[in-house]
Design a protein around this motif. Structure first.
Motif, PDB file in Angstrom:
ATOM      1  N   ARG A 139       0.825  -1.204   0.000  1.00 19.21           N
ATOM      2  CA  ARG A 139       0.000   0.000   0.000  1.00 19.21           C
ATOM      3  C   ARG A 139       0.862   1.259   0.000  1.00 19.21           C
ATOM      4  O   ARG A 139       0.517   2.250  -0.634  1.00 19.21           O
ATOM      5  CB  ARG A 139      -0.948  -0.007   1.195  1.00 19.21           C
ATOM      6  CG  ARG A 139      -2.069  -1.038   1.009  1.00 19.21           C
ATOM      7  CD  ARG A 139      -3.021  -1.017   2.157  1.00 19.21           C
ATOM      8  NE  ARG A 139      -2.367  -1.656   3.296  1.00 19.21           N
ATOM      9  CZ  ARG A 139      -2.952  -1.853   4.467  1.00 19.21           C
ATOM     10  NH1 ARG A 139      -4.160  -1.448   4.673  1.00 19.21           N
ATOM     11  NH2 ARG A 139      -2.312  -2.447   5.438  1.00 19.21           N
ATOM     12  N   SER A 140       1.990   1.222   0.697  1.00 17.64           N
ATOM     13  CA  SER A 140       2.903   2.374   0.714  1.00 17.64           C
ATOM     14  C   SER A 140       3.485   2.625  -0.670  1.00 17.64           C
ATOM     15  O   SER A 140       3.547   3.767  -1.127  1.00 17.64           O
ATOM     16  CB  SER A 140       4.036   2.145   1.711  1.00 17.64           C
ATOM     17  OG  SER A 140       3.528   2.008   3.004  1.00 17.64           O
ATOM     18  N   ARG A 141       3.926   1.541  -1.321  1.00 18.68           N
ATOM     19  CA  ARG A 141       4.473   1.691  -2.677  1.00 18.68           C
ATOM     20  C   ARG A 141       3.408   2.200  -3.638  1.00 18.68           C
ATOM     21  O   ARG A 141       3.673   3.075  -4.473  1.00 18.68           O
ATOM     22  CB  ARG A 141       5.043   0.363  -3.175  1.00 18.68           C
ATOM     23  CG  ARG A 141       6.364  -0.018  -2.551  1.00 18.68           C
ATOM     24  CD  ARG A 141       7.009  -1.206  -3.249  1.00 18.68           C
ATOM     25  NE  ARG A 141       6.147  -2.378  -3.275  1.00 18.68           N
ATOM     26  CZ  ARG A 141       6.144  -3.342  -2.356  1.00 18.68           C
ATOM     27  NH1 ARG A 141       6.971  -3.258  -1.332  1.00 18.68           N
ATOM     28  NH2 ARG A 141       5.337  -4.374  -2.452  1.00 18.68           N
ATOM     29  N   ALA A 142       2.192   1.678  -3.523  1.00 15.53           N
ATOM     30  CA  ALA A 142       1.103   2.116  -4.398  1.00 15.53           C
ATOM     31  C   ALA A 142       0.775   3.587  -4.159  1.00 15.53           C
ATOM     32  O   ALA A 142       0.548   4.346  -5.110  1.00 15.53           O
ATOM     33  CB  ALA A 142      -0.138   1.245  -4.182  1.00 15.53           C
ATOM     34  N   ALA A 143       0.765   4.010  -2.903  1.00 17.00           N
ATOM     35  CA  ALA A 143       0.491   5.420  -2.589  1.00 17.00           C
ATOM     36  C   ALA A 143       1.599   6.319  -3.132  1.00 17.00           C
ATOM     37  O   ALA A 143       1.327   7.398  -3.667  1.00 17.00           O
ATOM     38  CB  ALA A 143       0.345   5.605  -1.083  1.00 17.00           C
ATOM     39  N   ALA A 146       1.133   6.522  -6.874  1.00 20.88           N
ATOM     40  CA  ALA A 146      -0.004   7.384  -7.191  1.00 20.88           C
ATOM     41  C   ALA A 146       0.360   8.849  -6.924  1.00 20.88           C
ATOM     42  O   ALA A 146      -0.018   9.736  -7.702  1.00 20.88           O
ATOM     43  CB  ALA A 146      -1.223   6.984  -6.359  1.00 20.88           C
ATOM     44  N   GLY A 147       1.102   9.103  -5.866  1.00 20.27           N
ATOM     45  CA  GLY A 147       1.538  10.468  -5.563  1.00 20.27           C
ATOM     46  C   GLY A 147       2.454  11.027  -6.638  1.00 20.27           C
ATOM     47  O   GLY A 147       2.313  12.183  -7.056  1.00 20.27           O
ATOM     48  N   ARG A 148       3.394  10.208  -7.103  1.00 17.61           N
ATOM     49  CA  ARG A 148       4.289  10.648  -8.184  1.00 17.61           C
ATOM     50  C   ARG A 148       3.503  10.927  -9.460  1.00 17.61           C
ATOM     51  O   ARG A 148       3.727  11.920 -10.137  1.00 17.61           O
ATOM     52  CB  ARG A 148       5.372   9.589  -8.457  1.00 17.61           C
ATOM     53  CG  ARG A 148       6.504   9.600  -7.449  1.00 17.61           C
ATOM     54  CD  ARG A 148       7.669   8.728  -7.895  1.00 17.61           C
ATOM     55  NE  ARG A 148       7.310   7.338  -8.082  1.00 17.61           N
ATOM     56  CZ  ARG A 148       7.329   6.419  -7.128  1.00 17.61           C
ATOM     57  NH1 ARG A 148       7.679   6.759  -5.908  1.00 17.61           N
ATOM     58  NH2 ARG A 148       7.003   5.171  -7.387  1.00 17.61           N
ATOM     59  N   ALA A 154      -0.008  17.134 -12.251  1.00 15.41           N
ATOM     60  CA  ALA A 154      -0.173  18.514 -11.788  1.00 15.41           C
ATOM     61  C   ALA A 154       0.912  19.396 -12.398  1.00 15.41           C
ATOM     62  O   ALA A 154       0.638  20.521 -12.837  1.00 15.41           O
ATOM     63  CB  ALA A 154      -0.106  18.577 -10.265  1.00 15.41           C
ATOM     64  N   GLY A 155       2.131  18.891 -12.470  1.00 10.16           N
ATOM     65  CA  GLY A 155       3.222  19.646 -13.092  1.00 10.16           C
ATOM     66  C   GLY A 155       2.952  19.902 -14.561  1.00 10.16           C
ATOM     67  O   GLY A 155       3.196  21.005 -15.071  1.00 10.16           O
TER      68      GLY A 155
END
Length: 183
Positions: A139-143, A146-148, A154-155
């Protein structure tokens, strides 16, 4: 599978709860066997007390507490890891079959040692079981992924907006230049 898990946890925990309670009631019954392992552990982990009876009680309390947690399904992964950790000194102290000379007693201790190895394996499986849910690491890797991805989008959106506004400014500047008298 969920029913199997629900039924298996109390079964796995029962041996720790009953054995832990028995040893909590009479820690002196195992102190002599536990002393070499307890002193070795106390010598290597400065936070542990040097008193074998206290170490036996701590180990028993961990077995009862973690056993109850595992049986009831509260923090089962942590409880299974705690039980696995408590099983190591218990097994080394109580079932050191390689130190026994009598062939019959040696065979009995080897069976108990092997049984504890099997319990250890079951506890490791219980500790790794996520009940069909992705692990915390997954879940941490997936988050993070997804954040990247979100930051990249957004960039790109900001870059596109800036480019669009820059084009509007250039266009407005060209329009103003076209209306100025040349002088």
């Amino acid at each position: 599978m969920a029913i199997l898990r629900t039924a298996a946890r109390p079964l796995l925990a029962s041996v720790f709860i009953s054995g832990g309670l028995r040893t909590l009631r009479d820690p002196h019954s195992v102190t002599a066997a536990a002393d070499p392992v307890a002193q070795l552990a106390a010598g290597r982990v400065p936070q542990l007390p040097n008193d074998t009876v206290r170490l036996v009680r701590i180990n028993s309390a961990v077995q009862v507490g973690a056993g109850v947690l595992l049986a009831t399904g509260h923090a089962p992964r942590v409880a299974a890891l705690a039980l696995a950790a408590s099983l190591v000194p218990t097994t080394l102290a109580g079932h050191a079959w390689w130190k026994t000379e009598d062939p019959e007693e040696r065979a009995r201790q080897r069976v108990q040692f092997t049984k504890n190895l099997s319990l250890f394996g079951g506890l490791l499986i219980a500790a790794a079981d996520t009940h069909g849910k992705p692990s915390l690491a997954y879940r941490s890797r997936a988050a993070a992924t997804a954040g990247r991805r979100s930051a990249r989008k957004a960039g790109q959106a900001v870059g596109t907006a800036v480019a669009d506004r820059a084009e509007e400014v250039r266009s407005a500047a060209d329009s103003v230049r076209g209306h100025l008298p040349i002088g």
